[in-house]
Design a protein around this motif. Structure first.
Motif, PDB file in Angstrom:
ATOM      1  N   PRO A  40     -30.292 -48.599 -65.172  1.00 53.33           N
ATOM      2  CA  PRO A  40     -29.576 -47.190 -65.885  1.00 53.33           C
ATOM      3  C   PRO A  40     -29.625 -46.215 -64.718  1.00 53.33           C
ATOM      4  N   ALA A  41     -30.599 -46.019 -63.627  1.00 57.94           N
ATOM      5  CA  ALA A  41     -30.564 -44.871 -62.821  1.00 57.94           C
ATOM      6  C   ALA A  41     -29.460 -45.026 -62.148  1.00 57.94           C
ATOM      7  N   VAL A  42     -29.192 -46.101 -61.342  1.00 57.99           N
ATOM      8  CA  VAL A  42     -27.907 -46.502 -60.539  1.00 57.99           C
ATOM      9  C   VAL A  42     -26.688 -46.301 -61.194  1.00 57.99           C
ATOM     10  N   ARG A  43     -26.568 -46.873 -62.286  1.00 57.57           N
ATOM     11  CA  ARG A  43     -25.280 -46.490 -63.218  1.00 57.57           C
ATOM     12  C   ARG A  43     -25.123 -45.065 -63.110  1.00 57.57           C
ATOM     13  N   SER A  44     -26.062 -44.309 -63.497  1.00 54.81           N
ATOM     14  CA  SER A  44     -25.562 -42.859 -63.673  1.00 54.81           C
ATOM     15  C   SER A  44     -25.283 -42.398 -62.326  1.00 54.81           C
ATOM     16  N   THR A  45     -26.056 -42.681 -61.409  1.00 56.81           N
ATOM     17  CA  THR A  45     -25.392 -42.142 -59.898  1.00 56.81           C
ATOM     18  C   THR A  45     -24.081 -42.544 -59.730  1.00 56.81           C
ATOM     19  N   ILE A  46     -23.482 -43.595 -60.214  1.00 56.94           N
ATOM     20  CA  ILE A  46     -22.125 -44.211 -59.728  1.00 56.94           C
ATOM     21  C   ILE A  46     -21.287 -43.232 -60.456  1.00 56.94           C
ATOM     22  N   ILE A  47     -21.532 -43.113 -61.923  1.00 53.81           N
ATOM     23  CA  ILE A  47     -20.692 -42.248 -62.874  1.00 53.81           C
ATOM     24  C   ILE A  47     -20.658 -40.869 -62.450  1.00 53.81           C
ATOM     25  N   THR A  48     -21.882 -40.376 -62.134  1.00 46.83           N
ATOM     26  CA  THR A  48     -21.692 -38.895 -61.930  1.00 46.83           C
ATOM     27  C   THR A  48     -20.926 -38.701 -60.568  1.00 46.83           C
ATOM     28  N   GLY A  49     -21.236 -39.504 -59.543  1.00 44.10           N
ATOM     29  CA  GLY A  49     -20.535 -39.471 -58.376  1.00 44.10           C
ATOM     30  C   GLY A  49     -18.901 -39.516 -58.469  1.00 44.10           C
ATOM     31  N   MET A  50     -18.488 -40.510 -59.141  1.00 45.36           N
ATOM     32  CA  MET A  50     -16.869 -40.594 -59.192  1.00 45.36           C
ATOM     33  C   MET A  50     -16.430 -39.533 -60.111  1.00 45.36           C
ATOM     34  N   CYS A  51     -17.304 -39.135 -61.050  1.00 43.83           N
ATOM     35  CA  CYS A  51     -16.653 -37.836 -61.791  1.00 43.83           C
ATOM     36  C   CYS A  51     -16.652 -36.780 -61.231  1.00 43.83           C
ATOM     37  N   GLU A  52     -17.489 -36.393 -60.360  1.00 38.61           N
ATOM     38  CA  GLU A  52     -17.537 -35.192 -59.337  1.00 38.61           C
ATOM     39  C   GLU A  52     -16.308 -35.245 -58.459  1.00 38.61           C
ATOM     40  N   GLY A  53     -16.238 -36.540 -57.858  1.00 38.96           N
ATOM     41  CA  GLY A  53     -15.047 -36.901 -57.085  1.00 38.96           C
ATOM     42  C   GLY A  53     -13.860 -36.495 -57.752  1.00 38.96           C
ATOM     43  N   LEU A  54     -13.583 -36.989 -58.725  1.00 42.19           N
ATOM     44  CA  LEU A  54     -12.247 -36.620 -59.348  1.00 42.19           C
ATOM     45  C   LEU A  54     -12.163 -35.182 -59.957  1.00 42.19           C
TER      46      LEU A  54
END
Length: 386
Positions: free
Chosen positions: A98-112
């Motif tokens: 769950p923590a890794v998934r959240s890191t990925i989701i937050t990162g790609m949303c911040e980039g977009l």
């Protein structure tokens, strides 16, 4: 000095190679002259220059012409594409907690979000175009070749992109790809990452997301991102606060706690050299697989702090038993490489496996225990027939 060249990908817009660029590795994109014009190349470079963000791939230098091909040096990500992480579990090197998934989701949303703040529309968001760094799990949006500037309804590029992650208005009425269609694609990607299933494009809608994600923390923001009517669809700025809150609500990964004592000795030796027979009396045996031991004296300032590996359930077995004279981020980086394949026996032998990014290969180390103590931790050679 000559460096080996490795082909990474190929497509209608040229091939990408892994090559040395100065003192770093680059994903070198080579595009034939007949495929991209000088004007298109300048527009693509302008997109890269305007989208400087940790979650967007960087342009390392100005392109050059060689052998009738444009050479575009891009940041090389030591990781894997999100397509592999989500749908090719056997090939993935990422444990999707769950923590890794959240890191990925937050990162790609911040980039977009950053791209949209600069009026940049990606046009071709999909799991293949998002890289995930292996050690940090940083998500990086790549392949900005189709990206365009979009201001006041005016675009700087043709309307292109894939269909699998195309918003309803694009598929039904040949609409113009804009920030809203980017948001829809990102919503679908997040839903697939959370559910670990491929969602049929034509059925993606708020009701389907609520049915699929149910009580997951990303259900509500993703539902807003995939509204069928683009007029009602949320922007990235409208959902980013919920995305961040959902990430903060996730449990953190089980990792060694940061050690804040003042340690002056530098970490200059491999962990295997620290875990030797000479040090084995300093390692506290676990009550579950070793005999009771006297309390360990407090560690003095001039001694390295110690971490202990305990035989807990499988989800806790990513922590190693080692003398680690480092702290902070360096400690986390070192321990993230530790991976014990099974519970350590009281007396016996197991093999540790870890992936070395720089070598692009697996490394194996033999762990030997006796009477509940680690007495050997050394590198070994493992053949395919072993």
């Amino acid at each position: 000095m000559a460096y080996s060249t490795q082909t990474l990908a190929a497509g209608c817009f040229g091939k990408i190679y892994k090559e040395k660029f100065g003192d770093t590795w680059a994903a070198l994109k080579r595009v034939p002259l007949g495929i991209i014009s000088k004007q298109q190349l300048e527009r693509e470079c302008k997109v890269y220059h305007n989208a400087r963000h940790t979650n967007v791939v960087r342009l390392l230098g100005e392109p050059w012409l060689k052998d009738s091909k444009w050479n575009i040096p891009l940041e090389f990500i030591f990781g894997e594409d999100l397509e592999t992480t989500i749908f090719k579990v056997q090939l993935s090197k990422i444990q999707l907690t769950p923590a890794v998934r959240s890191t990925i989701i937050t990162g790609m949303c911040e980039g977009l979000l950053y791209m949209h703040s600069k009026d940049i529309v990606h046009q071709d968001l999909k799991p293949d175009n998002i890289m995930v760094e292996h050690q940090t799990h940083r998500a990086v949006i790549i392949d900005l070749g189709l990206a365009k500037f979009s201001r006041n309804g005016l675009s700087s590029a043709v309307n292109l992109g894939n269909e699998a992650y195309s918003a309803p208005e694009i598929l039904q009425s040949n609409g113009v790809r804009d920030k809203r269609s980017d948001v829809w694609a990102m919503g679908k990607i997040i839903a697939e990452l959370c559910a670990r299933i491929r969602l049929p494009t034509q059925f993606v809608c708020p009701a389907k997301i609520r049915e699929t994600l149910k009580d997951q923390p990303y259900c509500n923001p993703v539902s807003k991102m995939v509204e069928t009517n683009p007029s009602y669809r949320s922007s990235m700025a409208g959902v980013i606060a919920e995305i961040r809150r959902a990430a903060s609500a996730q449990p953190t990964d089980i990792r060694p706690k940061d050690i804040t004592r003042d340690v002056t000795r530098d970490f200059t030796r491999d962990i295997a050299k620290d875990i030797t027979v000479a040090h084995r009396n300093d390692i506290r045996p676990n009550q579950k697989w070793g005999p009771p031991a006297a309390p360990v004296p407090k560690v003095e300032v001039n001694k390295p702090p110690m971490l202990y590996y305990r035989q807990n359930p499988p989800q806790l077995r990513d922590m190693g038993k080692a003398m680690v004279p480092v702290r902070g981020e360096a400690l986390n980086n070192q321990m993230s490489l530790m991976s014990f394949p099974c519970a350590l026996p009281e007396t016996g032998k197991v093999t540790q496996e870890r992936y070395i990014e720089e070598k692009g290969a697996l490394e194996y180390k033999e762990i030997v225990t006796r009477g509940g103590r680690i007495i050997k931790y050394e590198k070994v050679q493992i053949t395919k027939d072993s």
